[in-house]
Design an enzyme around this catalytic site. Structure first.
Site, short mmCIF file in Angstrom:
data_model
loop_
_atom_site.label_atom_id
_atom_site.label_comp_id
_atom_site.label_asym_id
_atom_site.label_seq_id
_atom_site.Cartn_x
_atom_site.Cartn_y
_atom_site.Cartn_z
N GLU A 123 13.86 -2.67 -6.77
CA GLU A 123 13.95 -3.04 -5.19
C GLU A 123 13.77 -4.68 -5.15
O GLU A 123 13.11 -5.29 -6.27
CB GLU A 123 12.54 -2.17 -4.53
CG GLU A 123 12.38 -0.52 -4.52
CD GLU A 123 10.69 -0.76 -4.32
OE1 GLU A 123 10.01 -1.58 -4.56
OE2 GLU A 123 10.43 0.34 -5.14
N LEU A 175 13.06 2.48 -1.71
CA LEU A 175 12.08 2.27 -1.85
C LEU A 175 10.72 3.13 -2.68
O LEU A 175 11.04 3.56 -1.52
CB LEU A 175 11.40 1.44 -0.92
CG LEU A 175 11.49 0.34 -0.10
CD1 LEU A 175 10.15 -0.47 0.94
CD2 LEU A 175 11.16 -0.89 -0.89
N GLU A 226 9.33 4.37 -6.38
CA GLU A 226 9.31 4.52 -7.51
C GLU A 226 9.84 5.76 -8.50
O GLU A 226 10.18 5.18 -9.52
CB GLU A 226 7.65 4.04 -7.70
CG GLU A 226 7.23 2.57 -7.77
CD GLU A 226 7.60 2.66 -5.82
OE1 GLU A 226 7.94 1.33 -5.18
OE2 GLU A 226 7.41 3.23 -5.29
N PHE A 250 5.19 -4.38 -8.15
CA PHE A 250 3.70 -4.20 -8.28
C PHE A 250 3.67 -3.64 -9.25
O PHE A 250 3.26 -2.18 -8.96
CB PHE A 250 2.87 -4.71 -7.46
CG PHE A 250 3.49 -6.31 -7.14
CD1 PHE A 250 3.60 -7.39 -7.22
CD2 PHE A 250 4.50 -6.32 -5.59
CE1 PHE A 250 3.46 -8.81 -5.67
CE2 PHE A 250 4.30 -7.21 -5.14
CZ PHE A 250 3.52 -8.60 -5.19
N ILE A 261 3.20 2.12 -9.08
CA ILE A 261 3.55 2.89 -9.92
C ILE A 261 3.43 3.85 -10.90
O ILE A 261 3.88 4.81 -11.06
CB ILE A 261 3.44 2.30 -12.04
CG1 ILE A 261 4.78 2.70 -12.68
CG2 ILE A 261 1.86 2.13 -12.15
CD1 ILE A 261 5.16 1.43 -14.22
N HIS A 289 -2.17 -4.55 -5.47
CA HIS A 289 -0.85 -5.51 -6.50
C HIS A 289 -1.00 -6.05 -7.77
O HIS A 289 -0.06 -7.14 -8.60
CB HIS A 289 -0.23 -6.48 -4.56
CG HIS A 289 0.45 -6.49 -4.13
ND1 HIS A 289 -0.32 -5.53 -3.23
CD2 HIS A 289 1.03 -6.43 -3.49
CE1 HIS A 289 0.73 -5.75 -2.58
NE2 HIS A 289 1.49 -6.14 -2.29
#
Length: 325
Positions: free
Chosen positions: A29, A58, A60, A83, A87, A129
């Protein structure tokens, strides 16, 4: 050698490998036009083109799933998760596909991919984050986990990770991206994945850490040295695999072990190190193994993180306790 930041060191590693091997591609991203949220990939799309530096949606799970497909078809993707706290959406692809591919194909397929992700506290980020989630993935056979603490290691380890024939989770400490500078060779070099580094030799106690706490510990170790207390500081560099041999050799000499990490305490990498030392080096110990870690809570927002993270006060209290035995 120029003195550069970790961001610059990582960018150098990416540039070197993309110039050397046309199979290396970057995706994630905002990695292209914007150069990444921390500008780590800034300028790479202009140099290598949009077919090799790919801005993704966007999503993951799609980023990692696509990377697995690329890998088994001859490419070497370097995927960025913006970040580490983001994940979770990709855990299935990482644990069930990337890490298991060589095993379940009986060696027919390899997954030479790198997953880069910023992590760690001390920079006042919003929720999800700053989480340190390395322990979640250390329970995944087939996956290497690298966590550098300085620019020199970041460059050499990332080059090694990209050249590795299996998946590597490469975690980059946000706090050190631009606050830590170091002389780094301009050319290519590799640092062995799975080999710890003895930052400072000593004989009164062993301290094992990785990532941001290493920089804090270097200052503390220097302070104790002025009092004629010599602490051995080991930067693990890689938490999967763990270089237990280096730790055991140090503990045989110092007879004391302190483990420091940012992640929550329960079931952290520190617990695994403590168990391994207890199994393989119990009779070398003259004191209980101690840990200074994050607390067993979600990562806090705001100034509370100063107390949540392993800080000077908490570390020094544990050192004093360890030396009192």
């Amino acid at each position: 050698m120029a003195e550069i930041t970790m961001v610059q060191a990582i960018q150098q590693a990416l540039t070197i490998e993309m110039e050397k091997d046309p199979c290396v591609v970057i995706l994630g991203e905002d990695v292209g036009r914007n150069g990444g949220v921390f500008r780590v990939t800034d300028g790479l799309i202009e140099k290598f083109g949009k077919d090799r530096v790919i801005d993704t949606p966007l999503a993951e799970s799609a980023i990692i799933g696509t990377s697995v497909g690329m890998s088994v078809n001859g490419l070497k993707p370097v995927a960025e998760i913006q970040f580490l706290g983001f994940i979770y959406e990709a855990m299935d692809q990482i644990a069930s596909q990337a890490a298991r591919m060589r095993f379940k194909s009986a060696g027919r397929f390899h997954v030479p991919m790198v997953i880069r992700s910023p992590y760690g506290g001390g920079v006042r980020t919003p929720e999800l984050h700053s989480d340190s989630l390395e322990a979640l993935f250390s329970h995944t056979p087939g996956l290497k986990i690298v966590m550098p603490s300085n620019p020199y290691d970041a460059k050499g380890l990332l080059i090694s990770a990209i050249r590795d024939n299996d998946p590597v989770l490469f975690l980059e400490p946000m706090k050190l991206y631009r606050t830590c500078k170091q002389e780094v060779p301009e050319g290519e070099y590799e640092i062995q994945i799975g080999k710890a580094h003895i930052v400072k030799e000593g004989h009164h106690a062993t301290i094992v850490s990785w990532g941001p706490p290493v920089q804090t510990l270097k200052k503390i170790v220097d302070e104790y040295e002025k009092e004629d207390i010599h602490l051995e500081l080991i930067d693990l560099r890689t938490v999967a695999p763990i270089d237990i041999e280096t730790i055991l050799k140090s503990v045989e000499k110092t007879e004391r072990l302190l483990i420091v990490h940012e992640a929550v305490k329960t079931n952290g990498i520190g617990a695994e190190i403590a168990a391994l030392v207890s199994e393989k080096g119990l009779f070398s110990l003259s004191a209980p193994i101690l840990r200074v870690t994050g607390y067993d809570t979600p990562y806090p927002v705001g100034t509370v993180e100063d107390d949540w993270l392993p800080n000077d006060k908490r570390i020094k209290l544990s050192v004093e306790k360890l030396l009192s035995y």
